[in-house]
Design an enzyme around this catalytic site. Structure first.
Site, PDB file in Angstrom:
ATOM      1  CD  GLU A  50      -2.725   1.500   0.306  1.00 32.01           C
ATOM      2  OE1 GLU A  50      -2.826   2.658  -0.132  1.00 32.01           O
ATOM      3  OE2 GLU A  50      -3.393   0.540  -0.121  1.00 32.01           O
ATOM      4  CB  THR A  54      -5.889   0.033  -3.688  1.00 37.69           C
ATOM      5  OG1 THR A  54      -5.041   0.822  -2.857  1.00 37.69           O
ATOM      6  CG2 THR A  54      -5.590  -1.440  -3.450  1.00 37.69           C
ATOM      7  CG  ASP A  98      -1.278   0.277  -3.685  1.00 38.60           C
ATOM      8  OD1 ASP A  98      -0.423   1.110  -3.317  1.00 38.60           O
ATOM      9  OD2 ASP A  98      -2.355   0.094  -3.077  1.00 38.60           O
ATOM     10  CG  HIS A  99      -1.980   3.946  -4.860  1.00 33.89           C
ATOM     11  ND1 HIS A  99      -1.753   4.796  -3.796  1.00 33.89           N
ATOM     12  CD2 HIS A  99      -2.883   3.026  -4.422  1.00 33.89           C
ATOM     13  CE1 HIS A  99      -2.498   4.421  -2.766  1.00 33.89           C
ATOM     14  NE2 HIS A  99      -3.185   3.348  -3.112  1.00 33.89           N
ATOM     15  CG  HIS A 117      -4.752   3.905   2.910  1.00 29.40           C
ATOM     16  ND1 HIS A 117      -5.326   5.154   2.883  1.00 29.40           N
ATOM     17  CD2 HIS A 117      -5.241   3.241   1.832  1.00 29.40           C
ATOM     18  CE1 HIS A 117      -6.124   5.241   1.838  1.00 29.40           C
ATOM     19  NE2 HIS A 117      -6.090   4.103   1.182  1.00 29.40           N
TER      20      HIS A 117
END
Length: 631
Positions: free
Chosen positions: A256, A300, A474-475, A415
């Site tokens: 994440e 995500t 993921d990003h 996150h």
């Protein structure tokens, strides 16, 4: 009685000017939009006016003063809410709200912590025009004289001629600054800068309506053109790598919000990712240090979609919501066809990002959601279950899976807003002006520790040696809104070139016992994961409708396209319509990027065509699925 001294439509004019000025000031205070010249500044200044003249002008057709005032107040309130919502959204996503996102209501509860972190007390300013309109309605003594019908009609016509003229001038100047503006809609910031927030939302409504029509009108004939493009760019697998992990369990870990700038780096003398740093030099690991995420607003869920399908996410929304009824030829489906038990492990609600529905469309056999885990006291923070207990319990679940299995694991702790319990803060916070960046390093350090315990758990439980472990960011975790703090950390001013480079995320392919791992500087992106994984397992992808290519192939092309139209090649980075030299980071001759601009637009368009038209339902596999469903 004292005679009124204010003209009949004073409230209307005050409302237009108040909302206009509030919007323009909001552009500069809440959105990080680059203005390159005086003309762009003038366009930004005037672009709210055309919409406001039209929408407020409807009040001219209302005879009752009370009805007019209610309408004018309602418009000012709605436009204020729209600007406020975009400002809060922009602080997290560095983008503007789209229509599909407004219908993702099942996500709103889980997003509350991120939304709250992005609220500023200065956001009250967006409602200053509402207050001005209320004061005008309450205190202005307005004449309500009755003019001749013909005079009223001439006045209204003249008003809307002026409104139309403003709109045409706005569009003309915008087109001169940015040719083909409305056909190059991948960049929403470009649209807002030129046609304004309100007109952008109207345009978005048109685009979404057009998208829905595409599926209804699709007949499969477009497949041939798309298939020809995909076949022309197919990369043959490297014989030395094809099948090296055949028969092994497949464990794919989505890390994440992990960006590559923390790998092999320190923060005020503290190592941020000690375990991942070790993996970069591990003989069983291929570490890709020139690997990019390619997600859009789906974040995500976009990364999941990309990994499963090797297609781009949708422009302006999350495929998981907008196209969960489509036919797909996913990674999980292909693995299932080759004897794998497929699953996803994620200690969150089943419905978040519409996963419970979308996973069925992707052919995933089992979803281990939050109900599959026991979250004890102190085992949850921020968005839910902490990564260390998540990995511990996931390994216990894996022990009972049929083998070979293929599972995707989605971590959660790192996150936004990157909150941690004190006992999990393994390094101090950073000391920049961004609380988000300050906490990010601590959160990443915790994630690194969680991955280390995961590897240990796999070894202790006999699952390590016969598995292949793929891990990727993921990003992005730190958006462009924190450029000043990032500039402090990196000791440089952050440019659009740097922002593109910061979209690099780490990617690891770990094959226990392989012994030939190394650092790979091959330029690649998330779309390449599907064909790479399948080829490592000895599964051919020649006939698959996928945009990515095997990163180990000698035919792999060093070309990565972002969802918003930016792209990276070995020689250049194209961002905000400027071509930058990769080595110097300085603008270079546009001819270096020109051949790739059309290619990027074409590829994104083909991916959208597959998704919006649900074209895979017309393939042989798609027709077979339909026959089975009909039965």
């Amino acid at each position: 009685m004292k005679k009124a001294t204010w003209p009949k439509h004073s409230v209307l004019l005050i409302a237009i000017v108040a909302t206009w000025i509030t919007t323009y000031i909001g552009y500069h205070t809440s959105f990080n939009m680059s203005i390159d010249n005086v003309m762009q500044e003038f366009i930004l200044f005037m672009n709210p006016l055309s919409f406001l003249l039209f929408i407020y002008g409807i009040a001219l057709f209302m005879k009752s003063r009370k009805r007019r005032n209610i309408y004018i107040f309602s418009v000012s309130l709605i436009t204020s809410i729209l600007m406020f919502a975009n400002a809060v959204f922009y602080r997290f996503f560095s983008d503007f709200i789209t229509l599909p996102l407004l219908f993702q209501t099942s996500n709103f509860g889980d997003l509350s912590s991120s939304v709250t972190a992005n609220l500023h007390w200065t956001d009250i300013f967006f409602f200053s025009d509402v207050i001005i309109v209320l004061l005008a309605i309450k205190f202005l003594k307005v004449r309500d004289t009755v003019s001749l019908s013909s005079g009223r009609k001439i006045g209204r016509k003249l008003y809307f001629v002026v409104a139309a003229t403003v709109l045409m001038v706005n569009l003309g100047l915008s087109e001169a600054q940015r040719p083909q503006l409305l056909t190059r809609s991948f960049d929403r910031e470009l649209l807002v800068k030129n046609i304004g927030t309100y007109n952008y939302h109207l345009y978005d409504l048109f685009i979404q309506s057009k998208t829905h029509a595409e599926r209804a009108l699709a007949d499969g004939s477009e497949l041939t053109e798309v298939a020809n493009y995909i076949n022309a760019n197919y990369a043959e697998p490297n014989p030395e790598m094809f099948g090296v992990a055949k028969g092994r369990n497949v464990i794919i870990v989505s890390l994440e919000s992990l960006q590559n700038f923390v790998i092999n780096n320190e923060m005020n003398g503290h190592v941020v990712t000690p375990f991942l740093n070790e993996l970069t030099n591990d003989q069983d690991t291929f570490y890709f240090d020139n690997f990019y995420h390619q997600t859009g607003l789906g974040k995500t869920s976009d990364s999941e979609f990309i990994v499963e399908n090797s297609l781009y996410g949708r422009n302006g929304g999350a495929v998981f919501f907008t196209n969960s009824g489509n036919t797909f030829n996913s990674l999980s489906e292909r693995l299932g066809q080759n004897g794998y038990f497929t699953s996803v492990m994620h200690a969150n609600n089943r419905s978040f990002w519409n996963r419970d529905i979308m996973y069925q469309a992707l052919g995933i056999q089992k979803f281990y959601d939050v109900e599959s885990y026991e979250i004890g006291e102190g085992q949850a923070v921020n968005w839910g279950m902490k990564d260390i207990p998540f990995f511990d319990q996931s390994v216990e679940i894996m022990k009972d899976m049929p083998q070979p299995f293929a599972t995707r694991m989605i971590t959660l702790t790192n996150h936004h807003p990157f909150d941690l319990d004190e006992e999990d803060m393994l390094i101090p916070a950073y000391d920049s002006n961004s609380n988000t960046l300050n906490k990010y390093f601590q959160s990443v350090r915790y994630m690194d520790e969680a991955v280390k315990t995961f590897f240990d758990d796999l070894k202790e439980n006999g699952l390590y040696d016969n598995s292949i472990i793929i891990m990727y960011g993921d990003h992005y975790g730190i958006s462009e809104n924190h450029n000043k703090a990032m500039g402090m950390y990196l000791d440089k001013e952050i440019t659009p070139f740097d922002n593109a480079e910061l979209q690099k995320v780490p990617m690891f392919i770990h094959i226990p016992g392989y012994g030939k791992g190394k650092v790979m500087d091959e330029l690649s992106g998330q779309l390449d994961l599907r064909p790479t994984i399948l080829h490592l397992l000895g599964i051919d992808t020649k006939e698959d409708m996928q945009m990515g290519a095997d990163v180990f192939s000698k035919d792999h092309e060093p070309f990565v396209i972002f969802r918003d139209g930016r792209f990276v090649t070995d020689d250049a980075i194209y961002a905000h319509e400027v071509c930058y030299d990769v080595k110097t980071g300085e603008p270079t001759d546009e001819s270096v990027c020109e051949p790739y601009v059309k290619r990027a637009t074409t590829e994104l368009g083909y991916s959208d065509l597959i998704i919006n038209g649900d074209l895979l339902r017309f393939t042989e596999d798609g027709q077979e699925k339909k026959r089975l469903n009909d039965k």
